[in-house]
Design an enzyme around this catalytic site. Structure first.
Site, mmCIF file in Angstrom:
data_model
loop_
_atom_site.group_PDB
_atom_site.id
_atom_site.type_symbol
_atom_site.label_atom_id
_atom_site.label_comp_id
_atom_site.label_asym_id
_atom_site.label_seq_id
_atom_site.Cartn_x
_atom_site.Cartn_y
_atom_site.Cartn_z
ATOM 1 N N SER A 1 -26.578 -7.784 -20.975
ATOM 2 C CA SER A 1 -26.032 -6.841 -21.958
ATOM 3 C C SER A 1 -25.402 -7.573 -23.127
ATOM 4 C CB SER A 1 -24.971 -5.974 -21.283
ATOM 5 O OG SER A 1 -23.838 -6.780 -20.978
ATOM 6 N N GLY A 2 -25.150 -8.863 -22.940
ATOM 7 C CA GLY A 2 -24.431 -9.586 -23.982
ATOM 8 C C GLY A 2 -22.931 -9.579 -23.724
ATOM 9 N N GLY A 3 -22.499 -8.817 -22.736
ATOM 10 C CA GLY A 3 -21.097 -8.837 -22.324
ATOM 11 C C GLY A 3 -20.826 -10.130 -21.562
ATOM 12 N N VAL A 4 -19.531 -10.355 -21.288
ATOM 13 C CA VAL A 4 -19.146 -11.619 -20.663
ATOM 14 C C VAL A 4 -19.816 -11.796 -19.294
ATOM 15 C CG1 VAL A 4 -17.187 -12.996 -19.902
ATOM 16 C CG2 VAL A 4 -16.917 -11.394 -21.781
ATOM 17 N N ASP A 5 -19.770 -10.762 -18.472
ATOM 18 C CA ASP A 5 -20.213 -10.935 -17.088
ATOM 19 C C ASP A 5 -21.702 -11.244 -16.991
ATOM 20 O OD1 ASP A 5 -17.624 -10.237 -16.675
ATOM 21 O OD2 ASP A 5 -18.056 -8.192 -16.022
ATOM 22 N N SER A 6 -22.523 -10.450 -17.658
ATOM 23 C CA SER A 6 -23.956 -10.711 -17.526
ATOM 24 C C SER A 6 -24.327 -12.006 -18.240
ATOM 25 C CB SER A 6 -24.788 -9.525 -18.021
ATOM 26 O OG SER A 6 -24.616 -9.315 -19.388
ATOM 27 N N SER A 7 -23.604 -12.374 -19.285
ATOM 28 C CA SER A 7 -23.907 -13.634 -19.972
ATOM 29 C C SER A 7 -23.596 -14.831 -19.081
ATOM 30 C CB SER A 7 -23.101 -13.762 -21.261
ATOM 31 O OG SER A 7 -23.474 -12.742 -22.150
ATOM 32 N N CYS B 1 5.322 -6.196 1.398
ATOM 33 C CA CYS B 1 5.666 -4.776 1.273
ATOM 34 C C CYS B 1 5.107 -3.979 2.460
ATOM 35 C CB CYS B 1 5.181 -4.245 -0.068
ATOM 36 S SG CYS B 1 5.926 -2.667 -0.487
ATOM 37 N N TYR B 2 4.158 -3.066 2.226
ATOM 38 C CA TYR B 2 3.575 -2.332 3.365
ATOM 39 C C TYR B 2 3.085 -3.310 4.424
ATOM 40 C CZ TYR B 2 0.376 0.526 6.126
ATOM 41 O OH TYR B 2 -0.265 1.132 7.165
ATOM 42 N N LYS C 1 -11.957 -11.565 -13.904
ATOM 43 C CA LYS C 1 -12.436 -11.674 -15.289
ATOM 44 C C LYS C 1 -12.072 -13.007 -15.935
ATOM 45 C CE LYS C 1 -14.529 -9.219 -18.450
ATOM 46 N NZ LYS C 1 -15.694 -8.382 -18.099
ATOM 47 N N GLU D 1 4.099 -11.553 -5.888
ATOM 48 C CA GLU D 1 2.969 -11.770 -6.811
ATOM 49 C C GLU D 1 3.239 -11.290 -8.231
ATOM 50 O OE1 GLU D 1 3.264 -9.619 -4.435
ATOM 51 O OE2 GLU D 1 2.217 -7.732 -4.785
ATOM 52 N N GLY E 1 0.847 -1.185 0.000
ATOM 53 C CA GLY E 1 0.000 0.000 0.000
ATOM 54 C C GLY E 1 0.872 1.220 0.000
ATOM 55 N N HIS F 1 7.698 -7.983 -3.790
ATOM 56 C CA HIS F 1 6.372 -8.405 -4.274
ATOM 57 C C HIS F 1 6.436 -9.779 -4.946
ATOM 58 C CE1 HIS F 1 4.173 -4.669 -3.548
ATOM 59 N NE2 HIS F 1 5.340 -4.078 -3.752
#
Ligand code: XMP
Length: 515
Positions: free
Chosen positions: A224-230, A82-83, A371, A172, A55, A170
């Site tokens: 919406s036809g986007g990935v998430d709502s589909s 880190c932080y 995602k 990651e 952070g 880090h």
């Protein structure tokens, strides 16, 4: 079934999502929570391990984000990064100071305790990614220093008996050559996770949870036809079938053929048991947008009209019990943790929640996924690849890719040009997965010659950007030959265009979309 959980506590670090993702790559389920979560709440979640992110703060500053000391007394292994490592040192009695030399970037790491549980698989000299101005000057009592760099005497420390580990660098990010091994050792060896989490377990578990939550209720989802709502639609269909109604508003600002593609998947001839309503509202949107040139006003009109159409449809359906949303983890993180992400998202939802729809609860089955994990779930649910790997698309659609007034004619131009661009990128084997590639329509017309005639037509701008987070981006190096083919085809095939430009602007100072 007991689920192994690792919790990432967010102190505002830019890599929090990356940490969570690396943990999932070890097949361990991971959630991010704000650092303000109470130790009692944490205990009630029974995580196998806790990771503190980096952070921008300094532990000794006023208003520094601090967690409670009790966090280290829960008998749950903790890894501070880190932080997070400085915080562990600070709260347990060590000393954190401004480092005489800040370290940024790739740095050689010397492991002093090769038998440390987190370094057991790592070479004694390896490369790590540093980014800090403070450092741990003295570790707390009971801690052993397990690694150092030239300018950082405590690059890693641990109190193995208490399960407390800290790394200044880090692990990651991929620049830390063996970072993934370190995180894996923490999750598997120190936390004792077996690593049996898979996307298929996610689908099964979520379907069970959705059935329990929804019971016999009715669910409404704006698709919406986007990935998430589909993917949300597919999951809900699997869980509750025809109790689900999806409303798909075609606002006339979609990519070429997109409305029909969405209908083919979710409509009556498609693969899913659900009620699908397509609203062809193109004309309404075009009418509202006529004569409007200001980008903000266009976004507002599209958002408001979208909600109005959705609400009208919802009223026809009558009362529903649940409103479903395709919210995914980055949305949750960006809006929930007080680390400065909230602003970006406000323009990312088309219109926000409908106010006049009557519902009892919200269902968000993807709230815990990233995602790429949403995509994996989509494939697992049988959604077609082109839909699952669809590029990000703004809610107001082509409305923000047409500079100036939106007209049906301009929509046709940008749809056709965009389809050609994407087709040629695919033909040229260009990897579009690392960013966003699309055509936009500038509001500029100029003189040209076609055949023997003089033209006065539009300039289309092709835009290709590479980005990992959509916060910053740079223009993609699309091969000249591909661009030339696009230029030829667009000018020949799309009426109304006599110039094709390639947008070289990075973000910042530009945005990804043109407006
Ligand atoms: P910008 O242009 O802001 O875009 O750099 C960053 C990412 O966000 C998408 N974007 C939007 N998404 N509603 C959305 O749902 C919007 O109004 C909107 N504006 C931009 C854009 O496509 C890119 O992926």
């Amino acid at each position: 079934m007991e689920r192994e959980l690792v919790v990432v506590l967010d102190f505002g670090g830019q890599y929090k999502q990356l940490i969570a993702r690396r943990v999932r790559e070890c097949n361990v389920y991971c959630e991010i929570h704000p650092y303000t979560i109470s130790p009692e709440k944490l205990r009630s979640m029974s995580p196998r391990g806790i990771i503190l992110t980096g952070g921008p703060g300094s532990v000794y500053e006023e208003n520094a984000p601090l967690c409670e000391r009790a966090l280290f007394e829960l008998d749950i292994p903790v890894l501070g990064i880190c932080y997070g490592s400085q915080l562990m040192a600070h709260l347990l009695g060590g000393a954190v100071r401004t480092a005489p030399v800040s370290e940024y970037g790739r740095t050689e790491l010397c492991i002093d305790a090769p038998d440390s549980a987190i370094f057991s698989e790592v070479r004694r000299r390896t490369t790590c990614w540093m980014s800090h101005t403070d450092y741990i000057a003295e570790p707390p009592a009971g801690f052993a220093v397990t690694a150092h760099t030239r300018h950082c005497p405590v690059a890693a420390m641990e109190n193995a008996a208490r399960g407390l580990y800290a790394v200044q660098f880090h692990p990651e990010v991929l620049h830390t050559a063996e970072g993934t091994k370190m995180l894996r050792s923490f999750v598997r060896e120190v936390c004792g996770c077996s690593g049996d989490w898979k996307m298929s377990s996610f689908i099964g578990e979520t379907v069970r949870k959705l059935r329990a939550q929804i019971g016999g209720g009715k669910v409404l989802l704006g698709l919406s036809g986007g990935v998430d709502s589909s993917v949300a639609a597919a999951l809900l269909a699997k869980a509750v079938g025809r109790q689900l109604t999806c409303v798909f508003v075609d606002h006339g600002l979609l990519r070429k053929n997109e409305g029909d593609e969405v209908e083919a998947v979710f409509g009556s001839g498609g693969n899913f048991e659900l009620n699908f309503i397509r609203v062809n509202a193109q004309q309404r949107f075009y009418e509202k947008l006529a004569g409007v040139t200001d980008p903000e006003q266009k976004r507002k009109i599209i958002g408001a009209e979208f909600i109005a159409v959705f609400e009208e449809e919802a009223r026809k359906i009558g009362a529903v019990d649940f409103l479903a949303q395709g919210t995914i983890y980055p949305d949750v993180v960006e809006s929930g943790t007080g680390s400065g992400g909230a602003v970006i998202k406000s323009h990312h939802n088309v219109g926000g929640l409908p106010e006049t729809v009557d519902f009892k609860g919200i269902v968000e089955p993807l709230r815990e996924l990233f995602k790429d994990e949403v995509r994996e779930a989509g494939l697992g649910l049988g959604l077609p690849g082109p839909l699952v790997f669809r590029q990000p698309f703004p809610g107001p659609g082509l409305g923000v890719r047409i500079v100036g007034e939106v007209t049906p004619e301009k929509v046709r131009i940008v749809q056709d040009a965009d389809a050609i661009f994407r087709e040629e990128l695919e033909r040229g084997g260009i990897d579009t997965g690392k960013g966003q590639f699309f055509a936009a329509l500038t509001n500029m017309r100029s003189v040209g010659v076609m055949g023997d005639g003089r033209t006065y037509d539009y300039a289309v701008a092709l835009r290709g950007v590479l980005t990992s987070d959509f916060m910053t981006a740079e223009a993609a190096d699309v091969p000249w030959s591909v661009l030339q083919t696009c230029m030829n085809r667009i000018i020949n095939e799309v009426r109304g265009v006599n110039r094709v430009l390639y947008d070289l602007t990075s973000k910042p100072p530009g945005t990804i979309e043109l407006e």
